[in-house]
Design an enzyme around this catalytic site. Sequence first.
Site, PDB file in Angstrom:
ATOM      1  N   LYS A 120       0.573  -0.966   0.048  1.00 33.95           N
ATOM      2  CA  LYS A 120      -0.270  -0.307  -0.060  1.00 33.95           C
ATOM      3  C   LYS A 120       0.956   1.345  -0.323  1.00 33.95           C
ATOM      4  O   LYS A 120       0.157   2.187  -0.975  1.00 33.95           O
ATOM      5  CB  LYS A 120      -1.236  -0.258   0.717  1.00 33.95           C
ATOM      6  CG  LYS A 120      -1.907  -0.872   0.974  1.00 33.95           C
ATOM      7  CD  LYS A 120      -3.527  -0.786   1.841  1.00 33.95           C
ATOM      8  CE  LYS A 120      -4.441  -1.703   1.421  1.00 33.95           C
ATOM      9  NZ  LYS A 120      -5.740  -1.643   1.882  1.00 33.95           N
ATOM     10  N   LYS A 213      -5.771  -9.952  -5.938  1.00 34.95           N
ATOM     11  CA  LYS A 213      -6.783  -9.381  -5.321  1.00 34.95           C
ATOM     12  C   LYS A 213      -7.374  -8.355  -5.472  1.00 34.95           C
ATOM     13  O   LYS A 213      -7.537  -7.463  -5.701  1.00 34.95           O
ATOM     14  CB  LYS A 213      -6.299  -9.973  -3.970  1.00 34.95           C
ATOM     15  CG  LYS A 213      -6.468  -8.947  -2.701  1.00 34.95           C
ATOM     16  CD  LYS A 213      -6.868  -9.250  -1.847  1.00 34.95           C
ATOM     17  CE  LYS A 213      -6.599  -7.028  -1.064  1.00 34.95           C
ATOM     18  NZ  LYS A 213      -7.472  -7.575   0.185  1.00 34.95           N
ATOM     19  N   LYS A 216     -11.644  -3.653  -2.825  1.00 38.39           N
ATOM     20  CA  LYS A 216     -12.070  -2.293  -2.947  1.00 38.39           C
ATOM     21  C   LYS A 216     -11.393  -0.944  -3.293  1.00 38.39           C
ATOM     22  O   LYS A 216     -12.087  -0.119  -4.512  1.00 38.39           O
ATOM     23  CB  LYS A 216     -12.696  -1.398  -1.658  1.00 38.39           C
ATOM     24  CG  LYS A 216     -13.741  -2.369  -0.901  1.00 38.39           C
ATOM     25  CD  LYS A 216     -14.302  -1.886   0.702  1.00 38.39           C
ATOM     26  CE  LYS A 216     -14.557  -3.278   1.822  1.00 38.39           C
ATOM     27  NZ  LYS A 216     -12.994  -3.294   2.626  1.00 38.39           N
TER      28      LYS A 216
HETATM   29  N1  AQP Z   1     -10.031 -11.162  -2.801  1.00 43.55           N
HETATM   30  C1  AQP Z   1     -10.056 -10.812  -1.226  1.00 43.55           C
HETATM   31  N2  AQP Z   1     -10.460 -12.535  -1.491  1.00 43.55           N
HETATM   32  C2  AQP Z   1     -10.960 -12.762  -0.509  1.00 43.55           C
HETATM   33  N3  AQP Z   1     -10.903 -12.221   1.135  1.00 43.55           N
HETATM   34  C3  AQP Z   1     -10.615 -11.050   1.181  1.00 43.55           C
HETATM   35  N4  AQP Z   1     -11.312 -10.303   1.579  1.00 43.55           N
HETATM   36  C4  AQP Z   1     -10.559  -8.815   1.449  1.00 43.55           C
HETATM   37  N5  AQP Z   1     -10.215  -8.777   0.027  1.00 43.55           N
HETATM   38  C5  AQP Z   1     -10.788 -10.188  -0.115  1.00 43.55           C
HETATM   39  C6  AQP Z   1     -11.128 -10.169   3.258  1.00 43.55           C
HETATM   40  O1  AQP Z   1     -12.147  -9.703   3.311  1.00 43.55           O
HETATM   41  C7  AQP Z   1     -12.265  -8.899   4.878  1.00 43.55           C
HETATM   42  C8  AQP Z   1     -12.190  -7.401   4.719  1.00 43.55           C
HETATM   43  O2  AQP Z   1     -11.102  -6.759   3.792  1.00 43.55           O
HETATM   44  P1  AQP Z   1     -10.987  -5.197   4.802  1.00 43.55           P
HETATM   45  O3  AQP Z   1     -12.224  -4.118   4.184  1.00 43.55           O
HETATM   46  O4  AQP Z   1     -11.005  -5.142   5.900  1.00 43.55           O
HETATM   47  O5  AQP Z   1      -9.607  -4.799   3.997  1.00 43.55           O
HETATM   48  P2  AQP Z   1      -8.890  -5.744   2.463  1.00 43.55           P
HETATM   49  O6  AQP Z   1      -8.307  -6.665   3.196  1.00 43.55           O
HETATM   50  O7  AQP Z   1      -7.550  -4.646   2.721  1.00 43.55           O
HETATM   51  O8  AQP Z   1      -9.930  -5.126   1.903  1.00 43.55           O
HETATM   52  P3  AQP Z   1     -10.245  -4.964   0.466  1.00 43.55           P
HETATM   53  O9  AQP Z   1     -11.244  -5.199  -0.686  1.00 43.55           O
HETATM   54  O10 AQP Z   1      -8.648  -4.859  -0.567  1.00 43.55           O
HETATM   55  O11 AQP Z   1     -10.493  -3.344   0.663  1.00 43.55           O
HETATM   56  P4  AQP Z   1      -9.309  -1.483   0.598  1.00 43.55           P
HETATM   57  O12 AQP Z   1      -8.611  -2.051  -1.072  1.00 43.55           O
HETATM   58  O13 AQP Z   1      -9.256  -0.845   1.026  1.00 43.55           O
HETATM   59  O14 AQP Z   1      -7.637  -2.416   0.957  1.00 43.55           O
HETATM   60  C9  AQP Z   1     -11.004  -9.488   5.273  1.00 43.55           C
HETATM   61  O15 AQP Z   1     -11.369 -10.869   6.133  1.00 43.55           O
HETATM   62  C10 AQP Z   1     -10.011  -9.629   3.944  1.00 43.55           C
HETATM   63  O16 AQP Z   1      -9.291 -10.771   4.529  1.00 43.55           O
END
Ligand code: AQP
Length: 350
Positions: A120, A213, A216
């Site tokens: 990040k 992956k 969001k």
């Molecule tokens: N691609 C994914 N596949 C499986 N699990 C996923 N999680 C996130 N992306 C995937 C799981 O969803 C939960 C919540 O995630 P988060 O919102 O806390 O943050 P993150 O992991 O950083 O997810 P994002 O969507 O990628 O958010 P941003 O872009 O804001 O960083 C967690 O249990 C995560 O493992």
Amino acid sequence: MEFPEQPTSPERVFSGVQSTGNLHLGNYLGAIVKFVELQNNYDCLYCVVDLHAITVPQDPIALRNNTREIAAAFIACGIDPKKNIIFNQSQVPEHAELAWVLNCVARIGWLNRMTQFKDKAGKDRENASMGLLDYPVLMAADILLYRATHVPVGEDQKQHLELARDIAQKFNNDFAQSIVRNGYDGGVFFPLPEPLISGPATRVMSLRDGSKKMSKSDASEYSRINLSDDADQIAQKIRKAKTDPEPLPSEEKGLEARPEANNLVGIFAALSGRAKSEVLKEYGGANFSTFKNALVDLSVAKLSPITAQMRRIREDDGYIDQVLRDGSDRARAIARENMNAVKDIVGFLR
Ligand code: AQP
């Protein structure tokens, strides 16, 4: 002097989702599906982690909206807000308070090894927020504040969970004598939280790039299916999903070195509750246009009831705010008690 014997902590589930945007299929299959299952057997706390969200810049109006959107998604996916605690992190100040104590336990070297920070922060690390580096310590505080024993997460959070266990262990070691003096049997205050990384799809990949992956914060809307997408948007995104020119293989081995095909088959398997091998038995030899049509139908059938329910819930933000306030009050009652114990163990007067 006699110290009271403290009760051992119950088995408890904690997990969080950042309010950084709409929930997507990765969040749903990697985390929320498990949240829903676990509510039948555990005391569960499900948190919208808005303090984590601001580790990267957020527009205040969008942040409030996203917090409500994620709470609505939790409920629409089947998490019962009466049986479980649904709340937003910033309404329970003990998260930040415990994070400070744990900052003094965690080591800088441990944080420097975190791959999410490296990804990040990118090349401009000096310019990343201090919060982004400290993100995993706040995450450890979220879990340990409730002395949670089980944490359902996607694959990407495995390293952070390991760090939370290291922090819990070091706290227990550093304060072992004080923990015993305060009546905690065996000198253990924080249980080592168990990651629950299982379920239909622990790592859903971007629809545009099978090596990244689904996220969001990906700039491309076509990289993910949001739980708020309507049937047309889902169909468009799946039809535009990157693939390769070969037909689908008949066996799982044939998906090796084909990340996009592997991802689409994985999504199909997860949504239909079947193994990938079973999906390939049916679609092996099919071309992608046939398979994508079937995936569109399946995705729309599974996701549109959730989307419709989310829309209904979002019509009454007063209800969502009430759920979050009520959940925060209930979370705070546990948090305050555990934070007081931490203060006694560390040696703060109160
Ligand atoms: N691609 C994914 N596949 C499986 N699990 C996923 N999680 C996130 N992306 C995937 C799981 O969803 C939960 C919540 O995630 P988060 O919102 O806390 O943050 P993150 O992991 O950083 O997810 P994002 O969507 O990628 O958010 P941003 O872009 O804001 O960083 C967690 O249990 C995560 O493992």
